[in-house]
Design a protein around this motif. Structure first.
Motif: not given
Length: 749
Positions: A153-155, A188-189, A200-205, A214-215
């Motif tokens: 939810g972080q923007q 996506v990283g 560890w994985l992060i996706r932002l759209s 946003e995460v």
């Protein structure tokens, strides 16, 4: 251990202390498996729970235990081990951007991500282990940027801000990640060790309706271990460095790459390459002062705007055609040369000393080139640039372009002296029959600093160069012969080299007083005091900076001169100090008058007791000459002339050149600049688009090559002690540094 090694390099042998302690969980049971780890480094020690990665922190940072590791140890462990109570709320009082606003997800956005993500090993990481948000400027409870976790939810305002936050997190944690997917809608990283025990994985759209990123999915923190230590980090690219050094470049565009590199290494804990920092600075300069390529297209409109702002401004733009497939492109033109000067500069030179110094300095940045400058000096020894030109380099054509417009628009006075180096391009331009720089309209003189540098290329040794400089500064033929004879005794070839040039070009006693005591071009003083940093800017910002810098200079110096006029002073402060110094030494003279008009004298200089004679000098007040040479060289009375004025009871002020009068200094800065018209109100330009010449672009690979021709003027002081490149301590070099020797011996043991 690695962290302490980075923070305390002076400690040769770090020690690791591991101690088992008994703790009591919230359920009342004891846990005898909790480990307290401390690293001892000299007198400094840091307590930390074993982390799953090797983070790199600032020296002031304090280690923070991993929340995931705390949960794995004991589901109820709090307080006793590693201060775990602060971890779930590491950002007290700093709510994440876009979190907690009560908004539901947009139905047009991507589907909601599952709560668990499995890696190749089948292990699951639950959403309860998620950390908190962090951006490039976000900080944890200790005030350290990039040390807290992201949060779903972080923007972020845009993709660049999101990527900067991810890269900063990776750098500060000392881990590596790889990009799985990256386009205009998602990013996506995942960890480089994803599938080998780390999830560890992060996706932002992109949220299309709000236009923010946003995460959407996040698994963290890292559970991998760093297997090697590197002095560089893959995520520490020029974009991250540019964002960090932006305030420093904005404060001083001339800040050196070495300073920026050291600041980056101290902040991130990794040392990037010189080339990467150089590219980061160019990007920062482009973001602050405009794009490097687009700045060339702004020059034609600037010419129209500045001429509208200050009528009488001279700006001459030269372009070259662009050929595409053998045909001339009428819509574009390559930038070639630009000459410009302002009406206050033209008016100011009429009240300055009748001499002008010319020189060139290289441009720094994406495109090469040379900035040619004409420098004048007022009666208070203040330097003043009066004309500029941007050219492709120093050659006969570029100097002819600059000097012809300088003579036509700024310096039409007869009998002018031009001080320059011995560049063949300057010689060709000054000797042109139709240039207006031939005697008696104008005279030429060499900068003694450049002459001495050329002399040192042939004859080594600073003593010989000092003798040549002393001979050049000599104000009488007797003094010149004295130093020249010493030079001849050292090596007759030195005198032969000096005799290749006419004495009137490089000696003071043969210039007939045209130099006013000035032996150099003052280009370095002008660049450092008035035009500092402009060489690092895009061309449009450079030419705009000259207007603003000169406007500031005219205001400051004009106020100083006006204040001196208001106090009733007759002469400049520089002249007053020189006269006061001469009066102090004019007390042990015996003056003899030789005519009835009180103009011809002899002055016998004696010791304070009058026992010994130190020499006799002839003084002519009518012709304003003295055997010491100072009277005719500086154009104000020397100590012998002051003694004659006192003997004849006449005022010495009548024998001072008018340029030293305070009214002349005030007239230099009398005409001020007007506030520039806003760019939106500049006249339209309907000509071809001016673009940079691609042949002037610097090399894209490798360390940027310096365009400066290094001479003996660039030599360091031989008496300065050498310092180690690692520890910066004097007395040894990088190869025999005690830190390197100590660490290698420890590794063998």
């Amino acid at each position: 251990m690695f962290l302490c090694r980075r923070q305390f390099p002076e400690v040769r042998t770090p020690e690791l202390l591991a101690k088992l302690v008994d703790v009591v969980s919230s359920s009342g049971g004891s846990n005898r498996n909790t480990t307290n780890v401390a690293t001892a480094a000299g007198s400094s020690s840091m307590a930390a729970v074993a982390s799953s990665s090797v983070p790199v922190y600032e020296p002031a940072a304090q280690l923070v235990a991993s929340p995931t590791f705390a949960v794995d140890l004991n589901d109820g462990v709090r307080d006793e081990v590693g201060s775990f109570d602060v971890l779930p709320n590491a950002l007290h009082g700093v709510p994440p951007v876009g979190v907690g606003d009560g908004e539901l997800g947009d139905p047009n956005e991507d589907d909601v991500e599952p709560e668990t993500i499995e890696d190749d090993s089948g292990d699951e990481v639950h959403e309860g282990a998620l950390g908190h948000a962090v951006g490039f400027g976000a900080r944890d409870a200790e005030g350290n940027a990039g040390l807290t976790e992201f949060q779903v939810g972080q923007q972020f305002q845009d993709k660049d801000e999101a990527l900067l936050s991810v890269k900063t997190y990776s750098i500060r944690r000392g881990v590596q990640y790889k990009v799985v997917e990256s386009d205009h809608r998602r990013y996506v990283g995942k960890c480089s060790e994803f599938g080998n025990g780390c999830t560890w994985l992060i996706r932002l759209s992109l949220r299309k309706r709000k236009g923010i990123w946003e995460v959407k999915r996040y698994n963290g923190p890292h559970t991998c271990l760093a297997t090697s230590i590197s002095s560089d980090h893959r995520s520490l690219d020029h974009s991250v460095i540019s964002a960090f050094i932006m305030p420093m470049v904005r404060a001083d565009a001339s800040v050196s790459i070495k300073v920026l590199l050291n600041a980056t290494a101290a902040h991130f804990g990794f040392r990037p390459t010189y080339r990467r920092v150089w590219m980061a600075k160019q990007k920062a300069v482009g973001l602050i002062y405009g794009d490097w390529d687009e700045s060339y297209s702004e020059i034609p409109r600037w010419v129209l705007g500045v001429q509208l702002t200050m009528p009488g401004t001279v700006a001459v733009l030269r372009t070259s055609p662009v050929r595409v497939g053998g045909q001339v492109d009428e819509s574009q033109a390559y930038f070639h040369r630009l000459f410009w000067t302002f009406p206050p500069c033209i008016e100011a030179f009429r009240h300055c000393k009748p001499l002008v110094s010319i020189d060139g300095t290289h441009l720094y940045g994406k495109y090469g080139g040379t900035l040619l400058i004409a420098i004048a000096q007022d009666g208070n020894s203040n330097i003043l640039p009066v004309a500029f030109a941007l050219v492709e380099g120093e050659n006969a054509e570029s100097w002819t372009f600059f000097l012809s417009h300088l003579r036509q628009h700024v310096t039409p006075q007869p009998g002018l002296l031009v001080i320059s180096d011995r560049h063949n391009g300057i010689k060709s331009a000054l000797e042109a029959p139709d240039g207006g720089w031939l005697p008696p309209s104008a005279y030429r003189a060499f900068c003694i600093r450049h002459v001495a540098a050329n002399f040192a290329l042939t004859f080594k040794g600073k003593d010989a160069r000092r003798l040549l400089v002393n001979a050049a500064y000599a104000k009488t033929e007797v003094e010149f012969d004295y130093w020249f004879d010493i030079l001849r005794s050292e090596n007759p070839a030195m005198c032969e080299w000096a005799n290749r040039n006419d004495y009137s070009l490089w000696t003071q006693h043969h210039d007939e007083g045209r130099r006013f005591g000035h032996m150099t071009t003052n280009i370095s003083e002008c660049v450092n005091s008035i035009l500092k940093g402009v060489r690092n800017l895009p061309v449009a910002s450079l030419v705009k900076a000259t207007y603003g810098r000169l406007a500031e200079l005219f205001v400051r110096k004009g106020r100083e001169a006006e204040a001196q006029v208001g106090t009733g002073q007759q002469f400049s402060q520089h002249l007053v100090k020189c006269i006061e110094a001469n009066l102090k030494t004019a007390r042990c003279f015996t003056v003899t008058l030789y005519d009835r008009d009180n103009s011809e004298f002899t002055v016998a200089e004696t010791t304070p007791t009058g026992t010994f004679s130190l020499g006799t000098y002839r003084v002519s007040l009518a012709s304003q000459t003295c055997d010491c040479g100072y009277f005719q060289a500086l154009h104000f009375p020397c100590q012998h002339a002051l003694a004659c004025c006192a003997y004849a009871r006449v005022s010495w002020s009548s024998y001072v050149h008018s340029v030293y009068q305070i009214t002349s200094v005030f007239n230099v800065y009398w005409m001020g600049f007007t506030p520039p018209i806003l760019e939106g109100f500049w006249p339209p330009y309907d000509g071809p688009t001016v673009i940079p010449d691609p042949n002037r672009r610097r090399a894209r690979e490798g360390r940027p090559r310096s365009t400066r021709i290094r001479t003996n003027m660039d030599e360091a002081d031989p008496n300065r002690p050498k310092r180690c490149g690692l520890c910066r301590q004097p007395g040894h070099t990088r190869r025999c540094c005690p830190q390197v020797v100590g660490s290698s011996q420890t590794g063998r043991n």
